[in-house]
Write an enzyme that holds these catalytic residues in place. Sequence first.
Site, PDB file in Angstrom:
ATOM      1  N   GLU A 284       9.267   3.450  17.936  1.00  0.00           N
ATOM      2  CA  GLU A 284       9.031   3.221  16.507  1.00  0.00           C
ATOM      3  C   GLU A 284       7.554   2.970  16.209  1.00  0.00           C
ATOM      4  OE1 GLU A 284      11.416  -0.246  15.933  1.00  0.00           O
ATOM      5  OE2 GLU A 284      13.313   0.842  16.123  1.00  0.00           O
ATOM      6  N   PRO A 285       6.672   3.900  16.564  1.00  0.00           N
ATOM      7  CA  PRO A 285       5.250   3.649  16.302  1.00  0.00           C
ATOM      8  C   PRO A 285       4.940   3.695  14.814  1.00  0.00           C
ATOM      9  CG  PRO A 285       5.563   5.909  17.023  1.00  0.00           C
ATOM     10  CD  PRO A 285       6.909   5.236  17.126  1.00  0.00           C
ATOM     11  N   CYS A 354      -9.341 -13.672  -7.825  1.00  0.00           N
ATOM     12  CA  CYS A 354      -9.684 -15.091  -7.933  1.00  0.00           C
ATOM     13  C   CYS A 354      -9.064 -15.902  -6.802  1.00  0.00           C
ATOM     14  CB  CYS A 354      -9.271 -15.610  -9.292  1.00  0.00           C
ATOM     15  SG  CYS A 354     -10.172 -14.739 -10.574  1.00  0.00           S
ATOM     16  N   GLU A 355      -9.468 -15.620  -5.610  1.00  0.00           N
ATOM     17  CA  GLU A 355      -9.020 -16.356  -4.418  1.00  0.00           C
ATOM     18  C   GLU A 355     -10.177 -16.329  -3.430  1.00  0.00           C
ATOM     19  OE1 GLU A 355      -5.602 -17.007  -2.988  1.00  0.00           O
ATOM     20  OE2 GLU A 355      -4.369 -16.146  -4.580  1.00  0.00           O
ATOM     21  N   TYR A 383      -0.495  -0.368   7.023  1.00  0.00           N
ATOM     22  CA  TYR A 383      -0.407  -1.681   6.384  1.00  0.00           C
ATOM     23  C   TYR A 383      -1.554  -1.898   5.393  1.00  0.00           C
ATOM     24  CZ  TYR A 383       2.663  -2.010  10.402  1.00  0.00           C
ATOM     25  OH  TYR A 383       3.622  -1.750  11.330  1.00  0.00           O
TER      26      TYR A 383
END
Length: 426
Positions: A284-285, A354-355, A383
Amino acid sequence: MAIRYENGSLMVEQVPVEKIASEHGTPIYVYSQAGIFENLRAWSTAFEDRQPLFCFALKANDNLEILKLISQRGFGADVVSGGELFIARKAGIPSDKIVFAGVGKRAEEIEHALNEKIRAFNVESRQELELIQSIARRIDLPAPIHIRVNPDIDARSHPYISTGLSTNKFGVQAEQAIDLIKLAASLSHIDFKGIHVHIGSQVTDISPFEATSRWLKEMYSLLKEHGITISTFDLGGGLGVDYHNVTEASHDCDEKKERIPNVREYAEAVIGPLRHLPVDFVFEPGRSIIANTAVLIVSVLYTKQNDSKKFVIVDGGMNDLIRPSLYQAYHHILPVSSPDRDEKERVDVVGPICETSDFFARDRLMPVVMPGEHLAIFSVGAYGYSLSSNYNGRPRSAEALVDGSNFRVIRRAETYEDLLNLYDSV
Ligand code: LLP
């Protein structure tokens, strides 16, 4: 290399990245089709003599057009939700090449997957097994399954993406597995096929993979003593990629020389201990197929000096690429044009969110850049977009695919109107 500099200009195959950014704006993800095909080929050839089934992990990238390319090359899909199953089927991936993992499958998702006649459920608990049996019996369809066993092996990756330790939520403990497999074998609508393991992601050391295969060999013998035959080993994904050395030249920026095992070495390590067993393999690459095939292009909005810190503020944020914020992940960053500059400085590359956690690089030695310039953030194919969000009211970026000297937008950028999409029935 599909993504490289030519005469100081970043190219994806034959297309200058500046051209894509100026025509379609930023932030934009740009993928190389040749890069994807090269990685798929590497997987296929590394395991040539065993002909396993490769199920691409959709969580790494679920762009429909990319999935179509992956499907064309004979790859199946590893899905973790009804939504991913839906997308995989839309991309033309045959049901019998789809495996379904995840600790929290809902009843509707199980029924959906049974009706689709998927290749196997990767079952993660006794209660899930019992639910699958009861639904399969009600609709009278067979349920092929692998039991996901947690081998308690340390993948030595980031703790958030290590999955094979007994303290992680995944799979069942080895001690419980035998009883569960016996139960599975006794249930009318369950068709027990084998064992699934996935020890973690961005694994850059081959030895935990090897240890997992040795452990599986012992499981095979142990189950045989109990009269149970395993026909499939699903070995999951997890092979890491090199996030540091992404261009041929270092451009004198912060880089790390670390040797990452390639697919061939991985294949030898995992198949080695299991070589003589009469079993089929599933892999499952995710990351190793798609991570290094894309760059995220952003524009520099402002630069500023605060106390001892210099900030480069760009128009992409953690809503576009959250890996640095979430895992302190390293992504190489260079100007799209003229990366070799005499003047360098140590900066934080940050987004507009804003973090304080909204950063792409911290204390990174980079060429001095100016507002208006385009920067490339490397190795974002896995991702990246799939973890993006609308946080801070920001429409998602576009995705473009390069094929030779052509490119096309394979997912348009969201608009403000898209932010209103879900209110139609309110
Ligand atoms: N199979 C299963 C059951 C998985 O949980 C995963 C990844 C894969 C396969 C694919 O693993 P890969 O070959 O891509 O390493 N968001 C994180 C990674 C999370 C991985 C979750 N599971 C990141 O950005 O690093």
